[in-house]
Design an enzyme around this catalytic site. Sequence first.
Site, PDB file in Angstrom:
ATOM      1  N   ALA A 133    -102.967  56.493-152.349  1.00  0.00           N
ATOM      2  CA  ALA A 133    -103.444  56.700-153.687  1.00  0.00           C
ATOM      3  C   ALA A 133    -104.448  57.504-153.699  1.00  0.00           C
ATOM      4  O   ALA A 133    -105.370  57.583-152.902  1.00  0.00           O
ATOM      5  CB  ALA A 133    -103.904  55.347-154.180  1.00  0.00           C
ATOM      6  N   LYS A 134    -104.495  58.783-154.688  1.00  0.00           N
ATOM      7  CA  LYS A 134    -105.399  59.610-154.916  1.00  0.00           C
ATOM      8  C   LYS A 134    -106.768  59.117-155.907  1.00  0.00           C
ATOM      9  O   LYS A 134    -106.626  59.147-156.911  1.00  0.00           O
ATOM     10  CB  LYS A 134    -104.971  60.954-155.466  1.00  0.00           C
ATOM     11  CG  LYS A 134    -105.754  62.110-155.194  1.00  0.00           C
ATOM     12  CD  LYS A 134    -104.993  63.627-155.738  1.00  0.00           C
ATOM     13  CE  LYS A 134    -106.136  64.569-155.682  1.00  0.00           C
ATOM     14  NZ  LYS A 134    -106.490  65.006-154.384  1.00  0.00           N
ATOM     15  N   SER A 135    -107.364  58.245-154.971  1.00  0.00           N
ATOM     16  CA  SER A 135    -108.345  57.575-155.680  1.00  0.00           C
ATOM     17  C   SER A 135    -109.672  58.159-155.687  1.00  0.00           C
ATOM     18  O   SER A 135    -110.120  58.697-154.572  1.00  0.00           O
ATOM     19  CB  SER A 135    -108.536  56.144-155.083  1.00  0.00           C
ATOM     20  OG  SER A 135    -109.604  55.512-155.159  1.00  0.00           O
TER      21      SER A 135
END
Length: 307
Positions: A158-160
Amino acid sequence: MGFVKAEKIWMNGKLVNWDDAKIHILSHVIHYGSALFEGARCYSTPKGPAVFRLKEHTDRLFNSCKIYRMDIPFTKDQINQAIIELIKINKLDECYIRPIVYRGYEQLGVDPTGVPIDAAIAVWKWGKYLGAEALERGVEVGVSSWRRNAPCTMPAMAKSSANYMNSQLIRLEARAHGYVEGIALDVYGHVSEGSGENIFIVRDGAIITPPFGSSILPGITRNTIIKLAEELKIKVIEEQIPREALYIANEVFFTGSAAEITPIAKIDGITIGAGKRGPITEHLQKEFFALFDGTRCDEYGWLTYVK
């Protein structure tokens, strides 16, 4: 790196002036890092501005939000159309694109249940992430003392925004040691990625890159390079990479929407190959940038034109 301000930012379906794009100080995202985002580029081409792999970036944004149980209040088509319209309205021939989905203002507490989900998109002019000369000369980097998050702690796929606190530590340490960028290892000591880039090494004519299990982001430029390499009959291997393999590689390079394809000249003070861009890196760069200068056919449908 300062912003070259655009005129408008898209927020929850409305266009607002750049300086008026604000959120409340008690928004959940500020206190708990509860945001998922994307980074894409729009390139100037002979046919006009074109967003590179727009669909894939939006798909990854939705996948990131799914992992964190955040339902985006817009469809993929609405997000894609908003990006295209925003580039038009801001009259940009080329730009960086930053969609972000975040938990907004209503209540605080670690449990985000019931907190509204907001979305925004910004576009602005942004040059070469690691420096214009870096694409040819390469950059000097160091292996960081900070590791990437272990599996089942925070999801690397996830590109968190929260993941980038780790990236900041890596980048700050690199800067303190006089490097342009840092390379993170995973919890097991294998090569993972840069603070904001995927990494490849070249050895004996093949390119090798860490697998998803090494706590990497599934990069879209990474995927592009794999496809271009396979097309060029360059062998691609996804496997765990020990740290020492970096030093004895023929070439090493970063990939990413911001970094594009940036060669690495030195790691921990050790010269990599000839200490500058190597032939395979250069070949892949030429094939990549040919997508935007009109010398290569967009056979994969990777370009979405802003019309």
